[in-house]
Scaffold this active site. Structure first.
Site, mmCIF file in Angstrom:
data_model
loop_
_atom_site.group_PDB
_atom_site.id
_atom_site.type_symbol
_atom_site.label_atom_id
_atom_site.label_comp_id
_atom_site.label_asym_id
_atom_site.label_seq_id
_atom_site.Cartn_x
_atom_site.Cartn_y
_atom_site.Cartn_z
ATOM 1 N N ASN A 394 -1.063 -2.582 -7.075
ATOM 2 C CA ASN A 394 -0.501 -1.774 -5.997
ATOM 3 C C ASN A 394 0.198 -2.635 -4.953
ATOM 4 O O ASN A 394 1.411 -2.765 -4.967
ATOM 5 C CB ASN A 394 -1.587 -0.923 -5.338
ATOM 6 C CG ASN A 394 -1.014 0.278 -4.615
ATOM 7 O OD1 ASN A 394 0.073 0.239 -4.064
ATOM 8 N ND2 ASN A 394 -1.745 1.382 -4.618
ATOM 9 N N ASP A 395 -0.557 -3.238 -4.043
ATOM 10 C CA ASP A 395 0.049 -4.007 -2.957
ATOM 11 C C ASP A 395 0.958 -5.123 -3.466
ATOM 12 O O ASP A 395 1.977 -5.432 -2.844
ATOM 13 C CB ASP A 395 -1.043 -4.621 -2.066
ATOM 14 C CG ASP A 395 -1.853 -3.556 -1.347
ATOM 15 O OD1 ASP A 395 -1.275 -2.501 -1.020
ATOM 16 O OD2 ASP A 395 -3.056 -3.764 -1.121
ATOM 17 N N VAL A 396 0.612 -5.722 -4.602
ATOM 18 C CA VAL A 396 1.360 -6.878 -5.104
ATOM 19 C C VAL A 396 2.708 -6.486 -5.707
ATOM 20 O O VAL A 396 3.486 -7.352 -6.105
ATOM 21 C CB VAL A 396 0.533 -7.658 -6.147
ATOM 22 C CG1 VAL A 396 -0.743 -8.194 -5.514
ATOM 23 C CG2 VAL A 396 0.204 -6.796 -7.358
#
Length: 465
Positions: A394-396
């Protein structure tokens, strides 16, 4: 009983083996060999320590008994623990290292004669300083690791817990600990010793509670470093060469790893320690997401895109770990390879909840090491790739890290998956990652969301292919 010169030589050999272990663990291809060197070095260090004691009294028999019991419990946990729980297991082990340092310090302070440190109330100054530092760092490691364990396990909220004046309180406590150590060395009073211990336990809690889930990979490596320095401090107290070498190696390697993790997130080490990042999403964000159009598909749609691609990059994340989808993913990749489709894996430095989490999961599924690439090695390939298959990350992969200066993840290096012709994103829902930031990739024209359990979706894709 062996001589001091001979024990020093064996301790040196065990130190060299520990260095070789760290070198081996730096690469998945040599990790098994690194583990072997580490085990051999520890066996030598423990054996030499027992042999230097000389007379095996009934107390030493108890030590051997508890060594066997503890080893059996550790082996049982290691065999039974699922890969998704590995981060909290590591945090739990760090807490035990810190607690061991605390117990040794207490024993040495209450009975210094047994450790050749002097007598009660008249302990050598150098030994008292080393003991105090080891005990303080050990107490911080223990309580901090317990909080990290509770956050990772979900028993405590992963959101940062902050309050007004928190940093000022931590500063005051830090100064207070130093003052207590000074008066402890001056008076050797038990009151100052126990006060220093309690203050250290408290600051360990206060240091970790404001750190959110997004920073957990850094917290894990940071606590690893703390445990090493605690062991080294106690090693000086006990005048044990092996403990000093081991502690220094763990402490320095943990500090270097923390730096690498912070660099991978474009965050300073102090900003992580100060915390306040990685909270849960807000209601406002949920409303914002509902107003955006999302293109969703099923396993048949995904299989069609994958079959007609000439190149695919797999981006694994913690969602893959939770679903235990690595074996199904490997089966899907093998199927694609039979159709002459080029497949690679892209692993972000902070994917998952601890350093190397994704690499271990992929290795468990027997993914060839030469197919797994780090961010810097593969990021330029996304623009020339037909399909990016994001499974639980997700964040990456969030493009907002490059476009929104107001975002808490702005500046963090991310995988450029949005540059692929098509993006298949396997996720249970549109919920944000640990940083609590909505992922703009969900709403891109070239993104197809596959809302399902990662393992089941991957298995269904294989059937359709």
């Amino acid at each position: 009983m062996i001589s001091s010169n001979l024990s020093a030589i064996f301790y040196l050999i065990s130190g060299i083996l520990f260095i070789l272990a760290l070198r081996g663990l730096s690469s998945p291809e040599t990790s098994r060999q690194g583990n072997f060197f580490g085990i051999l070095g520890m066996i030598i260090a423990i054996s030499v320590t027992f042999l230097t004691v000389g007379n095996f009294s009934s107390a030493m028999n108890y030590v051997l008994l508890f060594l066997v019991i503890g080893g059996a419990i550790g082996a049982f946990i290691a065999f039974k623990i699922p890969m998704t729980a590995m981060p909290e297991l590591v945090a739990g082990f760090h807490s035990l290292v810190g607690l061991a340092a605390v117990f040794v310090a207490i024993s040495a302070f209450l009975n210094p004669q047994a450790f050749n440190l002097g007598s009660t109330g008249n302990i050598k100054l150098a030994s008292l300083i080393e003991m105090s530092i080891g005990a303080a760092v050990g107490a911080i490691t223990f309580s901090g690791s317990i909080i990290a364990f509770l956050k990772l396990r979900g028993i405590m909220s992963g959101s940062p817990i902050t309050f007004m004046g928190q940093h000022f309180l931590n500063l005051i406590l830090g100064i207070f600990i130093i003052v207590l150590i000074y008066f402890l060395c001056k008076t050797q009073s038990e009151s100052f010793f126990w006060g220093m211990m309690l203050a250290s336990f408290l600051i360990g809690v206060l240091l970790i509670i404001p750190i959110g889930g997004a920073d957990m990979p850094v917290v894990i490596s940071m606590l690893n470093s703390y445990s090493g320095w605690a062991a080294a401090g106690i090693g000086f107290t006990l005048e044990n060469t092996a403990l000093i070498i081991t502690g220094a190696l763990v402490g320095s390697s943990g500090a270097i790893l923390s730096y690498i993790m912070c660099k991978g997130m474009n965050r300073s080490f102090f900003s992580v320690i100060l915390g306040g990042f990685g909270g849960d999403t807000t209601v406002g964000k949920e409303k914002k997401k509902d107003q955006k159009p999302v293109k969703s598909g099923n396993a048949e749609d995904a299989a069609f895109l994958l079959k007609n691609a000439s190149s695919v990059i797999i981006v694994p994340g913690y969602g893959m770990a939770v679903a235990q989808a690595q074996h199904a993913l490997r089966e899907m990749v093998d199927t694609l390879k039979k159709n002459d489709i080029k497949v690679s894996y892209a692993v972000h430095p902070v994917a998952g909840r601890m350093p190397g989490h994704m690499n271990v999961l992929l290795a468990e599924a027997n993914v060839p090491y030469d197919e797994v690439f780090e961010l810097d090695d593969i990021n330029n390939d996304f623009a020339n790739t037909d399909v990016a298959f994001v499974i639980g990350a997700n964040d990456v992969t969030n493009p907002v890290a490059k476009t929104d200066p107001q975002s808490p993840i702005y500046g963090m290096p991310v995988l450029d998956v949005e540059k692929c012709k098509s993006v298949l994103f396997v996720k249970r829902s549109l919920s944000p990652g640990y940083a609590g930031v909505d992922n703009e990739l969900f709403y891109r024209e070239n993104t197809m969301m596959l809302f399902a359990d990662a393992k089941k979706m991957t298995e269904d894709i294989v059937k359709n292919i």
